[in-house]
Design a protein around this motif. Structure first.
Motif, short mmCIF file in Angstrom:
data_model
loop_
_atom_site.label_atom_id
_atom_site.label_comp_id
_atom_site.label_asym_id
_atom_site.label_seq_id
_atom_site.Cartn_x
_atom_site.Cartn_y
_atom_site.Cartn_z
N GLN A 261 0.93 -1.17 -0.09
CA GLN A 261 -0.05 -0.07 0.15
C GLN A 261 0.94 1.12 -0.01
N THR A 262 1.95 1.44 0.60
CA THR A 262 2.87 2.31 0.59
C THR A 262 3.18 2.63 -1.06
N GLU A 263 3.69 1.48 -1.61
CA GLU A 263 4.07 1.57 -3.32
C GLU A 263 2.74 2.38 -3.84
N PHE A 264 1.51 1.81 -3.57
CA PHE A 264 0.33 2.25 -4.16
C PHE A 264 0.48 3.83 -3.88
N ALA A 265 0.54 4.27 -2.75
CA ALA A 265 0.54 5.48 -2.27
C ALA A 265 1.73 6.60 -2.97
N LYS A 266 2.83 6.04 -3.27
CA LYS A 266 4.05 6.63 -3.80
C LYS A 266 3.60 6.96 -5.38
N THR A 267 2.62 6.11 -6.01
CA THR A 267 2.73 6.34 -7.51
C THR A 267 1.19 7.12 -7.67
N GLY A 268 0.44 7.41 -6.45
CA GLY A 268 -0.73 8.28 -6.65
C GLY A 268 -2.18 7.61 -6.26
N PHE A 269 -2.04 6.53 -5.64
CA PHE A 269 -3.21 6.02 -5.18
C PHE A 269 -3.38 6.11 -3.55
N ARG A 270 -4.62 6.30 -3.24
CA ARG A 270 -4.80 6.39 -1.72
C ARG A 270 -4.73 5.32 -0.98
N PRO A 271 -3.85 5.06 -0.20
CA PRO A 271 -3.63 3.80 0.74
C PRO A 271 -4.91 3.20 1.29
N LEU A 272 -5.14 1.82 1.33
CA LEU A 272 -6.30 1.50 2.18
C LEU A 272 -5.76 1.24 3.82
N ILE A 273 -4.64 1.49 3.91
CA ILE A 273 -4.11 1.35 5.55
C ILE A 273 -4.05 2.58 6.00
N GLU A 274 -4.33 3.05 6.99
CA GLU A 274 -4.31 4.14 7.82
C GLU A 274 -2.73 4.32 8.41
N GLY A 275 -2.34 5.60 8.66
CA GLY A 275 -0.88 5.55 8.99
C GLY A 275 0.20 5.67 7.85
N ILE A 276 -0.11 5.69 6.76
CA ILE A 276 0.87 5.54 5.50
C ILE A 276 0.97 7.05 5.20
N THR A 277 2.16 7.66 5.37
CA THR A 277 2.62 9.15 5.23
C THR A 277 3.72 8.96 4.30
N VAL A 278 3.61 9.26 3.07
CA VAL A 278 4.89 9.57 2.22
C VAL A 278 4.57 10.89 1.39
N GLU A 279 5.76 11.51 1.17
CA GLU A 279 5.58 12.67 0.30
C GLU A 279 5.57 12.22 -1.23
N VAL A 280 4.59 12.79 -1.92
CA VAL A 280 4.25 12.09 -3.22
C VAL A 280 4.26 13.28 -4.29
N PRO A 281 5.41 13.42 -4.95
CA PRO A 281 5.77 14.23 -6.00
C PRO A 281 4.78 14.17 -7.04
N GLY A 282 4.34 15.40 -7.71
CA GLY A 282 3.32 15.22 -8.73
C GLY A 282 1.88 15.51 -8.20
N ALA A 283 1.58 15.30 -6.69
CA ALA A 283 0.51 15.78 -6.01
C ALA A 283 0.31 17.09 -5.95
N ASN A 284 -0.83 17.79 -5.78
CA ASN A 284 -1.04 19.39 -5.69
C ASN A 284 -0.12 19.80 -4.63
N ASP A 285 -0.15 19.02 -3.51
CA ASP A 285 0.58 19.18 -2.22
C ASP A 285 1.40 18.17 -2.07
N PRO A 286 2.52 17.91 -2.41
CA PRO A 286 3.45 16.64 -2.16
C PRO A 286 3.30 16.02 -0.63
N ALA A 287 3.25 16.92 0.26
CA ALA A 287 3.24 16.71 1.66
C ALA A 287 1.97 16.49 2.05
N ASN A 288 0.97 16.63 1.56
CA ASN A 288 -0.24 16.58 1.89
C ASN A 288 -1.02 15.92 0.54
N PRO A 289 -0.63 14.76 -0.01
CA PRO A 289 -1.23 14.36 -1.39
C PRO A 289 -2.62 13.94 -1.32
#
Length: 330
Positions: A261-289
């Motif tokens: 789910q972390t890898e999903f989050a890195k490529t733009g998907f919203r993770p199914l598991i709570e507590g996964i926090t990653v910076e996501v380049p390409g999102a409007n706000d990478p720190a709060n994607p």
């Protein structure tokens, strides 16, 4: 001649050894993954992480990606698959009806869902049309690109998101959706094809998954995207086939775990598991994607589930089918 025969036998043994998996000396495993076009990058990233584990070590992949409905029909027609990752629940239930997937495929905690996203509106850089939400895209002179609901799962999510906005805000939803289709300038076969058409210059807006917009921007595409106040939760199912290699079940476990789910989050998907926090380049706000939309609709709560929604909207006599014909956008 005997020496040659012995040499040939030894060579055959050596070649056989080259084909075994590492670690335990067992036979190598090839898993066949058939999926809709959008999550390929995420699945490939998860495969690389799984390969570092004992279960995934030595596993190779045979993959086929395309429009969700087309891929589901291909598996039903005989395309080899150990694991499928589709856009819509119905594309898995088609395989249940064919006896290829167990009826209890969605009995787990996530109800068969492996990836989630939301419908967003991609716009040209700088948003020259001033698009803020759904009402803006049905105005005269706004060209819409969205996939074709006849082949693409993402198209059905997109269209129901637009319809749901009208319904939730007291508008005539049928009239609103008719205006929507009058503005459609391209109906590509899949979500990925729609992105390609938009980035190639077609249309003013693209209806797409949030993750598809983020991934395209990660890959250098230069456009903006808007999360509408009212949007639809996209829930993509994954399933292991009945006759799959046992490794496929281990793969699905990994996909649903924290690393997957972390890898999903890195490529733009919203993770199914709570507590996964990653910076996501390409999102409007990478720190709060993944900000929470003001109103997030679901297929179950707002459309009665996919069987009811498919019958009402996308069947031969469905509302969307009729609107497409009326507007010449079949």
């Amino acid at each position: 001649m005997r020496i040659r025969a012995v040499g040939a036998a030894l060579l055959a043994l050596a070649l056989s050894a080259c084909g075994t998996g590492s670690g335990g000396g067992g036979a190598a495993t090839t898993l066949s993954l058939v999926g809709f076009a959008v999550p390929k990058a995420a699945n490939n990233a998860i495969q690389r992480e799984w390969a570092k584990t004992p279960d995934g070590e030595g596993v190779s992949w045979q993959e086929s990606y395309g429009a969700s409905g087309d891929q589901s029909r291909a598996v039903a027609g005989g395309l080899d698959a150990d694991y499928v990752h589709f856009s819509l629940e119905g594309d898995v239930t088609r395989l249940v009806e064919k006896g290829l997937v167990a009826p209890e495929w969605n009995a787990g905690p996530t109800k068969g869902i492996v990836s989630t996203s939301v419908v967003v509106i991609a716009v040209r850089k700088g948003n020259p049309k001033g698009i803020k939400g759904w009402d803006d895209i049905v105005k005269p002179g706004v060209g819409i690109v969205t996939p074709n609901p006849g082949s693409s799962g993402s198209a059905r999510w997109n269209i129901l998101a637009a319809y749901g906005h009208a319904q939730a805000n007291g508008l005539d939803a049928e009239a609103f959706t008719t205006k929507f289709f009058e503005n459609v300038v391209a109906l590509p076969g899949s979500g990925r094809d729609a992105t390609t058409a938009f980035t190639g210059g077609t249309g003013d807006v693209l209806l797409t998954y949030e993750n598809e917009a983020i991934l395209a921007r990660q890959n250098g595409e230069d456009f903006d995207y808007v999360i509408p106040d009212t949007t639809l939760l996209i829930e993509n199912p994954g399933a292991v086939l009945k006759n799959a290699d046992p490794k496929a079940a281990k793969w699905l476990e990994f996909v649903l775990g924290k690393t997957g789910q972390t890898e999903f989050a890195k490529t733009g998907f919203r993770p199914l598991i709570e507590g996964i926090t990653v910076e996501v380049p390409g999102a409007n706000d990478p720190a709060n994607p993944y900000p929470a939309p003001k109103k997030l609709q679901t297929i179950a709560a707002d459309f009665g589930g996919w069987p009811a929604a498919n019958k009402k909207f996308f069947g031969d006599d469905g509302l969307i089918t009729k609107i497409q014909k009326q507007t010449g956008k079949s």
